[in-house]
Design a protein around this motif. Structure first.
Motif, PDB file in Angstrom:
ATOM      1  N   GLU A   1      16.028  10.649  12.600  1.00 47.34           N
ATOM      2  CA  GLU A   1      15.696  11.786  13.462  1.00 47.34           C
ATOM      3  C   GLU A   1      16.888  12.721  13.576  1.00 47.34           C
ATOM      4  O   GLU A   1      18.008  12.284  13.830  1.00 47.34           O
ATOM      5  CB  GLU A   1      15.302  11.277  14.854  1.00 47.34           C
ATOM      6  CG  GLU A   1      14.924  12.374  15.826  1.00 47.34           C
ATOM      7  CD  GLU A   1      14.506  11.836  17.179  1.00 47.34           C
ATOM      8  OE1 GLU A   1      14.198  12.654  18.070  1.00 47.34           O
ATOM      9  OE2 GLU A   1      14.494  10.601  17.354  1.00 47.34           O
ATOM     10  N   VAL A   2      16.648  13.996  13.387  1.00 49.64           N
ATOM     11  CA  VAL A   2      17.699  14.992  13.562  1.00 49.64           C
ATOM     12  C   VAL A   2      17.942  15.190  15.051  1.00 49.64           C
ATOM     13  O   VAL A   2      17.020  15.513  15.808  1.00 49.64           O
ATOM     14  CB  VAL A   2      17.310  16.326  12.894  1.00 49.64           C
ATOM     15  CG1 VAL A   2      18.307  17.421  13.252  1.00 49.64           C
ATOM     16  CG2 VAL A   2      17.221  16.160  11.384  1.00 49.64           C
ATOM     17  N   THR A   3      19.181  14.963  15.472  1.00 52.58           N
ATOM     18  CA  THR A   3      19.509  15.043  16.894  1.00 52.58           C
ATOM     19  C   THR A   3      20.493  16.160  17.240  1.00 52.58           C
ATOM     20  O   THR A   3      20.662  16.485  18.411  1.00 52.58           O
ATOM     21  CB  THR A   3      20.117  13.706  17.370  1.00 52.58           C
ATOM     22  OG1 THR A   3      21.291  13.417  16.596  1.00 52.58           O
ATOM     23  CG2 THR A   3      19.111  12.572  17.213  1.00 52.58           C
ATOM     24  N   ARG A   4      21.148  16.722  16.217  1.00 55.09           N
ATOM     25  CA  ARG A   4      22.160  17.742  16.520  1.00 55.09           C
ATOM     26  C   ARG A   4      22.465  18.563  15.279  1.00 55.09           C
ATOM     27  O   ARG A   4      22.376  18.065  14.153  1.00 55.09           O
ATOM     28  CB  ARG A   4      23.447  17.054  17.006  1.00 55.09           C
ATOM     29  CG  ARG A   4      24.540  18.018  17.451  1.00 55.09           C
ATOM     30  CD  ARG A   4      25.833  17.273  17.751  1.00 55.09           C
ATOM     31  NE  ARG A   4      26.913  18.218  18.067  1.00 55.09           N
ATOM     32  CZ  ARG A   4      28.198  17.948  17.920  1.00 55.09           C
ATOM     33  NH1 ARG A   4      28.591  16.775  17.455  1.00 55.09           N
ATOM     34  NH2 ARG A   4      29.105  18.865  18.226  1.00 55.09           N
ATOM     35  N   PHE A   5      22.808  19.823  15.512  1.00 56.71           N
ATOM     36  CA  PHE A   5      23.342  20.688  14.463  1.00 56.71           C
ATOM     37  C   PHE A   5      24.752  21.112  14.860  1.00 56.71           C
ATOM     38  O   PHE A   5      24.991  21.480  16.007  1.00 56.71           O
ATOM     39  CB  PHE A   5      22.489  21.935  14.265  1.00 56.71           C
ATOM     40  CG  PHE A   5      21.092  21.661  13.778  1.00 56.71           C
ATOM     41  CD1 PHE A   5      20.852  21.315  12.461  1.00 56.71           C
ATOM     42  CD2 PHE A   5      20.016  21.746  14.648  1.00 56.71           C
ATOM     43  CE1 PHE A   5      19.576  21.063  12.008  1.00 56.71           C
ATOM     44  CE2 PHE A   5      18.719  21.498  14.208  1.00 56.71           C
ATOM     45  CZ  PHE A   5      18.502  21.150  12.882  1.00 56.71           C
ATOM     46  N   VAL A   6      25.679  21.054  13.910  1.00 56.89           N
ATOM     47  CA  VAL A   6      27.025  21.579  14.120  1.00 56.89           C
ATOM     48  C   VAL A   6      27.086  22.920  13.406  1.00 56.89           C
ATOM     49  O   VAL A   6      26.825  23.006  12.197  1.00 56.89           O
ATOM     50  CB  VAL A   6      28.103  20.624  13.570  1.00 56.89           C
ATOM     51  CG1 VAL A   6      29.483  21.239  13.731  1.00 56.89           C
ATOM     52  CG2 VAL A   6      28.022  19.282  14.277  1.00 56.89           C
ATOM     53  N   SER A   7      27.420  23.966  14.152  1.00 56.39           N
ATOM     54  CA  SER A   7      27.392  25.307  13.564  1.00 56.39           C
ATOM     55  C   SER A   7      28.607  26.109  13.981  1.00 56.39           C
ATOM     56  O   SER A   7      29.299  25.783  14.946  1.00 56.39           O
ATOM     57  CB  SER A   7      26.118  26.052  13.981  1.00 56.39           C
ATOM     58  OG  SER A   7      26.053  26.173  15.390  1.00 56.39           O
ATOM     59  N   SER A   8      28.859  27.150  13.228  1.00 55.83           N
ATOM     60  CA  SER A   8      29.887  28.121  13.596  1.00 55.83           C
ATOM     61  C   SER A   8      29.187  29.401  14.035  1.00 55.83           C
ATOM     62  O   SER A   8      28.006  29.601  13.738  1.00 55.83           O
ATOM     63  CB  SER A   8      30.805  28.399  12.403  1.00 55.83           C
ATOM     64  OG  SER A   8      30.066  28.947  11.314  1.00 55.83           O
ATOM     65  N   SER A   9      29.898  30.256  14.722  1.00 53.85           N
ATOM     66  CA  SER A   9      29.274  31.491  15.212  1.00 53.85           C
ATOM     67  C   SER A   9      30.212  32.669  15.051  1.00 53.85           C
ATOM     68  O   SER A   9      31.435  32.521  14.989  1.00 53.85           O
ATOM     69  CB  SER A   9      28.858  31.346  16.677  1.00 53.85           C
ATOM     70  OG  SER A   9      29.994  31.103  17.487  1.00 53.85           O
ATOM     71  N   SER A  10      29.612  33.831  14.961  1.00 54.44           N
ATOM     72  CA  SER A  10      30.365  35.085  14.912  1.00 54.44           C
ATOM     73  C   SER A  10      29.558  36.136  15.647  1.00 54.44           C
ATOM     74  O   SER A  10      28.338  35.966  15.844  1.00 54.44           O
ATOM     75  CB  SER A  10      30.618  35.503  13.460  1.00 54.44           C
ATOM     76  OG  SER A  10      29.387  35.704  12.779  1.00 54.44           O
ATOM     77  N   HIS A  11      30.195  37.188  16.037  1.00 56.75           N
ATOM     78  CA  HIS A  11      29.515  38.229  16.812  1.00 56.75           C
ATOM     79  C   HIS A  11      29.437  39.517  16.003  1.00 56.75           C
ATOM     80  O   HIS A  11      30.361  39.868  15.269  1.00 56.75           O
ATOM     81  CB  HIS A  11      30.246  38.475  18.136  1.00 56.75           C
ATOM     82  CG  HIS A  11      30.337  37.261  19.000  1.00 56.75           C
ATOM     83  ND1 HIS A  11      29.288  36.814  19.766  1.00 56.75           N
ATOM     84  CD2 HIS A  11      31.350  36.383  19.193  1.00 56.75           C
ATOM     85  CE1 HIS A  11      29.646  35.723  20.409  1.00 56.75           C
ATOM     86  NE2 HIS A  11      30.907  35.431  20.077  1.00 56.75           N
ATOM     87  N   THR A  12      28.314  40.199  16.137  1.00 57.89           N
ATOM     88  CA  THR A  12      28.147  41.475  15.454  1.00 57.89           C
ATOM     89  C   THR A  12      27.255  42.371  16.297  1.00 57.89           C
ATOM     90  O   THR A  12      26.679  41.927  17.304  1.00 57.89           O
ATOM     91  CB  THR A  12      27.535  41.265  14.050  1.00 57.89           C
ATOM     92  OG1 THR A  12      27.536  42.510  13.340  1.00 57.89           O
ATOM     93  CG2 THR A  12      26.104  40.757  14.143  1.00 57.89           C
ATOM     94  N   GLU A  13      27.151  43.592  15.900  1.00 54.96           N
ATOM     95  CA  GLU A  13      26.296  44.552  16.611  1.00 54.96           C
ATOM     96  C   GLU A  13      25.192  45.025  15.695  1.00 54.96           C
ATOM     97  O   GLU A  13      25.385  45.179  14.483  1.00 54.96           O
ATOM     98  CB  GLU A  13      27.108  45.763  17.092  1.00 54.96           C
ATOM     99  CG  GLU A  13      27.977  45.493  18.287  1.00 54.96           C
ATOM    100  CD  GLU A  13      28.563  46.773  18.861  1.00 54.96           C
ATOM    101  OE1 GLU A  13      28.300  47.852  18.285  1.00 54.96           O
ATOM    102  OE2 GLU A  13      29.265  46.704  19.883  1.00 54.96           O
ATOM    103  N   THR A  14      24.021  45.253  16.280  1.00 55.50           N
ATOM    104  CA  THR A  14      22.915  45.834  15.531  1.00 55.50           C
ATOM    105  C   THR A  14      23.125  47.343  15.436  1.00 55.50           C
ATOM    106  O   THR A  14      24.039  47.904  16.054  1.00 55.50           O
ATOM    107  CB  THR A  14      21.572  45.544  16.228  1.00 55.50           C
ATOM    108  OG1 THR A  14      21.545  46.253  17.477  1.00 55.50           O
ATOM    109  CG2 THR A  14      21.401  44.059  16.487  1.00 55.50           C
TER     110      THR A  14
END
Length: 486
Positions: free
Chosen positions: A242-255
């Motif tokens: 069972e998939v219990t977690r995702f490890v991710s990175s994030s960045s910010h941008t503007e539309t």
């Protein structure tokens, strides 16, 4: 407005631009923790007994280019088409994670197995037209060397939809669209209906539509097992967990409109092993959410919908569990072998099952009647109160039917517009969807798998343009209006 920012050309063709998983610090940290745990266990075991060569074949790999969450027919179809369309052969490592390895709650195994082209939306018709071609030539697609051929048991008896005076105009309009897309469907008056199917009581029927080709039903379990056998022969890996977690990175941008949004990229999927506290981190380049009725929970794990209401960031995947009952009954004087899959104007439906005057059928509840999806218990009163009366009125022979068994299954119900969600998420840039079909996912699985693979590998839909089914429509409020949801 985010319309320009939501065009399908953005963040597409992830695998087509080159593969590569990202090893984050979390994996190294986890390996260190596991090492420390092993040392502690070794210190308390007799003679420090620790077998470093223990069997780990049940674990998923540490790296996979694509992780598909959900091993039903849609997830398996995506896996099949990724491997079939990959260039060069063997270029993509695909892992399928399925928590219910017996498929005891899978929508596939509990389905009545119908396939039709009698939809009102062109894309749905096109999906089913390809899927029926796939099914009728299944061994050209899914044959495995030295294994016996598949017998999908396709019964081409067609679908028969009945409309009241109120629904007749909509039915005429739907049939016009179906014919334009290449479906062989005819309209029948009540008199024509009685002549062809004398067991029908046409009281209250103003018009009927009848599928003359490429409609009927088949064995869902055979398709599931055939796909699984084939993709394993193509090198696809399987994991029971069972998939219990995702490890991710994030960045910010503007539309383009100046709204700030957070872009996420998943680097690692945590898979909890069955009946164990153990989990395995799997580094990946891309995740396919094909978790069916549970896909909303998987999307939430990835951060989908976690933002202010009314924003793209806060737009959830509107797919949830809905329980549906299927009843099996016997009726010695019931309709004969030429009986199509009948859908009454009331919403009740039935089809023959085998050669012994047995029938499968049911009816979708109203919103107010929706049963508790927390279990798969069957409500037999629902048959007596909601299913039997309209069917007995439509087929007088059913007055004397006897219910022999029943079961319940789940729809991956899209509460927004009851149509599928196909393609990438605009902000979780490497999560793709193949879910939300609200009861017609099984019959469209071969075509949906191909569409998702095209989007992953090429960055766009090539054979059937499923842009109306992108996630973006939930934020934009653009419903796909399908009139023939059963």
């Amino acid at each position: 407005m985010l319309r320009r920012a939501l065009q399908p050309g953005l963040s597409r063709g992830v695998l087509g631009r080159g593969l590569g998983t990202h090893r984050g610090r979390s994996t190294l940290d986890q390996n260190g923790k596991v090492s420390e745990i092993k040392k502690k266990i070794q210190s308390v075991l007799p003679r420090g007994a620790w077998n470093p060569l223990r069997d780990t074949s049940y674990l998923p790999p540490e790296h996979s280019d694509v992780v598909i969450v959900g091993g039903g027919v849609i997830g398996l179809s995506v896996a099949y088409w990724l491997k079939r369309l990959e260039k060069p052969q063997g270029a993509i490592r695909v892992l399928v994670v399925e928590r219910d390895h017996m498929y005891s709650q899978a929508s596939t195994a509990l389905s009545v197995g119908g396939i039709r082209q009698q939809f009102s939306v062109p894309e749905n018709i096109q999906l089913s037209l390809f899927s029926v071609e796939f099914l009728r030539n299944i061994n050209e697609y899914l044959a495995v060397v030295d294994d016996p051929p598949l017998d999908i048991q396709f019964n081409p008896s067609g679908y028969l939809l009945l409309a009241s005076e109120k629904g007749a105009a909509v039915m005429e309009s739907n049939v016009k669209v179906q014919r334009q897309e290449g479906a062989k469907v005819c309209l029948m008056s009540p008199e024509q209906l009685r002549n062809k199917f004398p067991w029908i009581n046409t009281e209250g029927v103003a018009l009927a539509s009848y599928g003359m080709e490429h409609e009927g039903w088949f064995d869902p379990w055979c398709l599931l097992q055939g796909l699984r056998r084939k993709v394993q022969s193509m090198g696809v890996l399987f994991c029971h967990g069972e998939v219990t977690r995702f490890v991710s990175s994030s960045s910010h941008t503007e539309t383009t409109s100046g709204e700030e949004v957070t872009l996420r990229r998943i680097h690692e999927v945590h898979v909890k092993m069955d009946r164990s506290l153990e989990y395995q981190p799997v580094e990946c380049a891309l995740v396919i959410n094909a978790a069916g009725a549970w896909s909303g929970q998987i999307a939430e794990l990835a951060g989908v919908g976690k933002g202010p209401p009314g924003t793209l960031q806060g737009t959830q995947l509107p797919v949830e569990l809905r329980k549906r009952y299927v009843y099996l009954w016997h009726c010695p004087q019931g309709p004969g072998l030429e009986t199509p899959f009948v859908i009454d104007a009331s919403g009740a439906y039935f089809r023959r099952e085998g050669l012994g005057n047995n029938y499968l059928g049911g009816c979708s509840p109203t919103e107010e009647e929706e049963p508790d999806p927390g279990n798969l218990e069957v409500d037999h009163d629902f048959f007596q109160d909601k299913v039997w009366p309209p069917l007995a009125q439509r087929v007088p022979a059913f007055e004397t039917l006897k219910v022999r068994s029943a079961w319940a299954g789940y729809y991956d119900y899209n509460t927004f517009d009851q149509n599928g969600v196909v393609g990438p998420h605009p902000l979780v840039v490497n999560m793709y969807f193949a879910t939300g079909f609200s009861g017609h996912g099984l019959q469209q699985a071969p075509a949906v798998g191909r569409a998702v693979a095209e989007m992953v590998l090429d960055g766009h839909f090539r054979t059937i343009n499923l842009s109306p089914f992108l996630f973006n429509r939930f934020y934009l409020g653009e419903k796909v209006q399908e009139h023939n949801i059963i």
